[in-house]
Design a protein around this motif. Structure first.
Motif, mmCIF file in Angstrom:
data_model
loop_
_atom_site.group_PDB
_atom_site.id
_atom_site.type_symbol
_atom_site.label_atom_id
_atom_site.label_comp_id
_atom_site.label_asym_id
_atom_site.label_seq_id
_atom_site.Cartn_x
_atom_site.Cartn_y
_atom_site.Cartn_z
ATOM 1 N N VAL A 1 -6.442 0.700 -0.746
ATOM 2 C CA VAL A 1 -6.913 0.133 0.515
ATOM 3 C C VAL A 1 -8.423 0.288 0.625
ATOM 4 O O VAL A 1 -9.051 1.044 -0.135
ATOM 5 C CB VAL A 1 -6.235 0.833 1.716
ATOM 6 C CG1 VAL A 1 -4.748 0.554 1.733
ATOM 7 C CG2 VAL A 1 -6.508 2.340 1.703
ATOM 8 N N PRO B 1 0.812 -1.216 0.000
ATOM 9 C CA PRO B 1 0.000 0.000 0.000
ATOM 10 C C PRO B 1 0.845 1.265 0.000
ATOM 11 O O PRO B 1 1.962 1.278 0.538
ATOM 12 C CB PRO B 1 -0.800 -0.115 1.312
ATOM 13 C CG PRO B 1 -0.724 -1.544 1.701
ATOM 14 C CD PRO B 1 0.601 -2.036 1.201
ATOM 15 N N THR C 1 -5.566 -3.237 2.727
ATOM 16 C CA THR C 1 -5.809 -3.753 1.391
ATOM 17 C C THR C 1 -6.467 -5.121 1.446
ATOM 18 O O THR C 1 -6.641 -5.715 2.520
ATOM 19 C CB THR C 1 -4.504 -3.788 0.579
ATOM 20 O OG1 THR C 1 -4.815 -3.952 -0.803
ATOM 21 C CG2 THR C 1 -3.585 -4.906 1.046
#
Length: 391
Positions: free
Chosen positions: A103, A80, A110
């Protein structure tokens, strides 16, 4: 009368830890030694992992993991952008490409589906992030990694004391925990790598101390063998006993520390529920234990009359600390200026990351806080909403 400063965080260090540090100082062994070994055993017992390696930081653990797994130029690592920038920095520094995955809008974690959409034949590693004290939905992510035969490292910096479906984080796979001063358990600076892979653990242990064929503290010889050989070039990422000893007492109190954090967060949530434009992160619906590392809200300017940065400024004027966890990595200056030229187009599907990066704010949360401190923070936000809507 001006109220005393309420910090964003404060470590849960009590007299037993202070006494233990003094004992280490008097022992004459202040660098990596028996307290390191003791901490590693405590972490193994807590997580259920077969191996634990104490390190100078979680960042060190990530660096050693990338090296040990052979990640380098031409490789892609999915992670992420909504995380602390050390992850992306190290992926970049070893020559690999960070591939940013979006996310969930409300948990900031995520999912397997989002990760799968970014997998290519160049994908060599996945680093998902447990966020704010809640766990990822691990079953689906591990199933994905196994299906594609891609290694996975859990960024568990926020997750000491966290559980997923009854299992402590760290019990399966490879995990990196942070023991930084802000974390639920701290060594001031430090981290722990856990795994059930004996060969990987041995290499991480070797790489953390110059590549020597024995640990910095040999458990059998009570010291480092003077004839130790360098097996491969390594680093200097060992944890001093002065730091390790701090975590030992806190680990004994981890249940109490977690419960106090949970109590404070529950009070926050109750008081914030009716405030317009102030939205705490949502709690995942799957079975888990939240260790309440951070109390994060999202600030909606069109509803409350001010933005996140204005709220932080107002709280500061009232002697209340606040923070941002985190500004999205791809919005940091270096990656704004250089990602395109180094790696090509960035993933355009980062809407949830960008939305939250502009709005998230961390409120004070630490075990020594009182419920009255929570009320002070919420009263300050309530007052600011009132005065903003009047103008």
């Amino acid at each position: 009368m001006e109220q005393k400063f309420l910090p964003l965080c404060r470590p849960a260090i009590e007299q037993p830890e202070i006494d233990a540090v003094i004992e280490v100082l008097k022992s004459g062994w202040i660098t990596t030694g028996p307290k390191n070994a003791e901490l590693e055993n405590v972490i193994k017992a807590h997580t259920g992992a077969q191996h634990a390696v104490a390190l100078s930081s979680a960042t060190a653990g990530l660096h050693l993991s990338l090296v040990a797994l052979g990640i380098g130029p031409g490789d892609e690592v999915i992670t992420p952008s909504m995380t602390w920038v050390s992850t992306v920095n190290l992926i970049t520094l070893v020559g690999a490409k960070p591939v940013f995955v979006d996310v969930d809008a409300d948990t900031l974690m995520t999912t397997a589906e989002r990760i799968e959409s970014l997998i290519t034949d160049k994908t060599k590693l996945i680093i998902p992030v447990h966020y704010a004290g809640a766990p990822l939905d691990l079953d689906a992510i591990y199933a994905l990694a196994e299906r594609y035969q891609i290694p996975l490292i859990e960024d568990a910096a926020h997750a000491i004391g966290c559980e997923y479906k009854g299992r402590p984080i760290g019990q399966t796979g490879h995990c990196i925990f942070s023991l930084h001063a802000i974390k639920n358990v701290t060594t001031a600076e430090g981290g722990i790598f856990t795994t059930n892979d004996a060969q990987l653990a041995e290499r991480i242990r070797r790489l953390k101390f110059h590549g020597l064929g024995v640990d910095a503290f040999d458990r059998e010889n009570q010291g480092r063998a003077p004839q130790a050989e360098v097996i491969e070039p390594g680093f200097k990422y060992n944890m001093p006993d002065l730091c390790a000893v701090l975590a030992l007492g806190q680990m004994q109190r981890l249940t109490r520390i977690t419960q106090q954090r949970q109590k404070l967060v529950a009070h926050y949530r109750q008081l914030l529920a009716e405030l317009p434009g102030i939205r705490p992160l949502q709690v995942p619906e799957y079975d888990h234990q939240h260790c309440c590392h951070l109390m994060i809200i999202r600030v909606e300017p069109h509803l409350c009359g001010f933005d996140r940065d204005q709220l932080i400024s107002q709280l500061k004027q009232l002697n209340i600390g606040a923070g941002i966890h985190f500004k999205a990595c791809h919005s940091q200056k270096y990656y704004r200026d250089h990602y395109l030229s180094r790696f090509g187009e960035i993933n355009p599907n980062l809407q949830n990351t960008e939305f939250n990066s502009q709005r998230i704010c961390s409120l004070p949360l630490f075990p020594d806080m009182q419920l009255s401190d929570v009320e002070r923070v919420v009263n300050a936000i309530t007052h600011f909403i009132g005065t903003s809507n009047e103008t």
